[in-house]
Scaffold this motif. Sequence first.
Motif, PDB file in Angstrom:
ATOM      1  N   VAL A 187       8.388  -1.128   6.145  1.00 51.04           N
ATOM      2  CA  VAL A 187       7.644  -2.220   6.801  1.00 51.04           C
ATOM      3  C   VAL A 187       8.604  -3.019   7.698  1.00 51.04           C
ATOM      4  O   VAL A 187       8.283  -3.331   8.847  1.00 51.04           O
ATOM      5  N   ALA A 188       9.811  -3.312   7.172  1.00 47.91           N
ATOM      6  CA  ALA A 188      10.786  -4.092   7.946  1.00 47.91           C
ATOM      7  C   ALA A 188      11.169  -3.355   9.231  1.00 47.91           C
ATOM      8  O   ALA A 188      11.241  -3.955  10.304  1.00 47.91           O
ATOM      9  N   ALA A 220       7.858  -3.333  16.268  1.00 45.17           N
ATOM     10  CA  ALA A 220       6.746  -4.100  16.855  1.00 45.17           C
ATOM     11  C   ALA A 220       7.307  -5.229  17.717  1.00 45.17           C
ATOM     12  O   ALA A 220       6.764  -5.563  18.776  1.00 45.17           O
ATOM     13  N   SER A 221       8.417  -5.794  17.260  1.00 45.88           N
ATOM     14  CA  SER A 221       9.065  -6.874  17.989  1.00 45.88           C
ATOM     15  C   SER A 221       9.655  -6.361  19.310  1.00 45.88           C
ATOM     16  O   SER A 221       9.549  -7.009  20.356  1.00 45.88           O
ATOM     17  N   ASN A 265       0.821  -1.231   0.000  1.00 44.22           N
ATOM     18  CA  ASN A 265       0.000   0.000   0.000  1.00 44.22           C
ATOM     19  C   ASN A 265       0.843   1.265   0.000  1.00 44.22           C
ATOM     20  O   ASN A 265       0.630   2.156   0.823  1.00 44.22           O
ATOM     21  N   GLY A 266       1.823   1.335  -0.881  1.00 43.35           N
ATOM     22  CA  GLY A 266       2.644   2.543  -0.970  1.00 43.35           C
ATOM     23  C   GLY A 266       3.724   2.637   0.096  1.00 43.35           C
ATOM     24  O   GLY A 266       4.523   3.573   0.103  1.00 43.35           O
ATOM     25  N   LEU A 291      -0.411  -5.336  11.019  1.00 43.02           N
ATOM     26  CA  LEU A 291      -0.543  -4.317  12.069  1.00 43.02           C
ATOM     27  C   LEU A 291       0.265  -3.072  11.773  1.00 43.02           C
ATOM     28  O   LEU A 291      -0.201  -1.960  12.004  1.00 43.02           O
ATOM     29  N   VAL A 292       1.504  -3.264  11.278  1.00 47.45           N
ATOM     30  CA  VAL A 292       2.375  -2.099  11.076  1.00 47.45           C
ATOM     31  C   VAL A 292       2.207  -1.481   9.690  1.00 47.45           C
ATOM     32  O   VAL A 292       2.848  -0.479   9.387  1.00 47.45           O
ATOM     33  N   SER A 293       1.377  -2.084   8.831  1.00 42.37           N
ATOM     34  CA  SER A 293       1.152  -1.460   7.517  1.00 42.37           C
ATOM     35  C   SER A 293      -0.325  -1.082   7.367  1.00 42.37           C
ATOM     36  O   SER A 293      -0.748  -0.059   7.878  1.00 42.37           O
TER      37      SER A 293
END
Length: 424
Positions: free
Chosen positions: A240-241, A247-248, A233-234, A369-371
């Motif tokens: 994302v990584a 998130a980790s 999504n752009g 979750l993060v995207s």
Amino acid sequence: MEKLTKDFRHLSRLEKIEQLKKHGWLNEESEQILHNHSVIDKELLDNLIENVIGQGTLPIGILPEIIVNDKAYVVPMMVEEPSVVAAASYGSKLFNNTGGLKIIKTGTTKLGQIVFDQVSNTTELSKQIYALEEQIHKVADKVYPSIKKRGGGYQKIEIDEFPKEHMLSLKVHVDTCDAMGANIINTILEGIASYLETELDNNEILMSILSNYNTTSVVRIEGKINIKDLEKNGMSGEEVAYRMERASVLAHIDPYRAVTHNKGVMNGISSVVLVTGNDTRSVEASAHAYASKDGQYRGLTTWKFDKENKQLIGSIELPLAIGTIGGGIGLLPASKVALDILNVQTSQELGHVMAAVGLAQNFSACRALVSEGIQQGHMNLHYKSLAIKIGAKGEEIHAVTTALKQSSNPNLTAAEEILKEIRS
Ligand code: NDP
């Protein structure tokens, strides 16, 4: 065995069964069980547990391919929650793109404990027990000779002292081969306990039981995902990584997040535990205890962004004391089918697949979750459930689902109105 086709998820249920059979993943007995919706036969049903009045069923879905240590697996998953199978399948696909997951650490030994109470001097009792180790080993071999013949059996003892409470726990390490081993260990423990009761004066044994905190059967699996596969999504793969890594970190420091993070991990693992007829409570209890091993509850997986190699590296570590034989495994029709499809040779191998599925599942949940957020994927499946709930049939299900996606208020009432309109 042949890889399942790319369009597997678009096939009808019967076509899926046919392809599994044609591609060599399913034998004839399993095929029949699936056609009969994995119904438990009357004799087994009436005798497996107490006060039986019926049987419940859950859907079994297929994760089409996950590669662990260069072997490809098709994994059946039994779960009531939409999106779990899709998420695990998606995560697996991205790991497969880099050659699949690798086993870093594994173990097979299970633990049992004989607990002494009212111990006046735990150090002294500890010394006495260690002095009897050779005899304890002999007793264990004598009370359960068949497990030794299978290449397992007694391994060693270890002692935990609780002097303040006047208690001492004798931990017995046993290799239970391909069984989860609760009954095997409990039999061995009772044999050792009765021997120790006669050998040691004035020491009361409080209990002898398997420990579900299986720190000796910890599995660690790692996998890599190419950054270019993370674009969404752009949002760039790098972003994302990076966000996955954050998130980790959050799951490591904040128990409120860690519990939800691990619930997602167990979505994958428990679905495989359940379908194979293994003990879900045992696996869940030990996983959550392991998550708190250093005093704080933390995520069972870790994600790291390897900028140099443009990869996201994921790892999972948890104890998995499971079996491919024993208890309800292989008796329950669904578990027969699951083990047939999984094609694992040992319980250890099954544990590797379970851990890999847990990591793949966690990847997809964290990535979403993060995207784009968790609801987008979830809601599509939720709309489908709503459509089915209000009685939509065949083509109507797709039509109601699509209309709900475009609705500003996609709830049950809206679904009913949409269906009414379609039928008018
Ligand atoms: P079983 O009592 O069924 O024992 C395993 C059986 O499998 C043994 O009879 C063994 O035969 C046979 N076997 C055949 N091949 C193998 C092999 N390759 N490796 C190992 N065993 C083999 O099951 P478990 O001892 O695993 O106990 C599991 C059950 O106990 C589950 O239902 C679990 O829910 C329950 N349970 C769990 C507890 C807990 O988690 N705290 C406590 C108590 C029970 P042989 O005897 O000839 O060696």
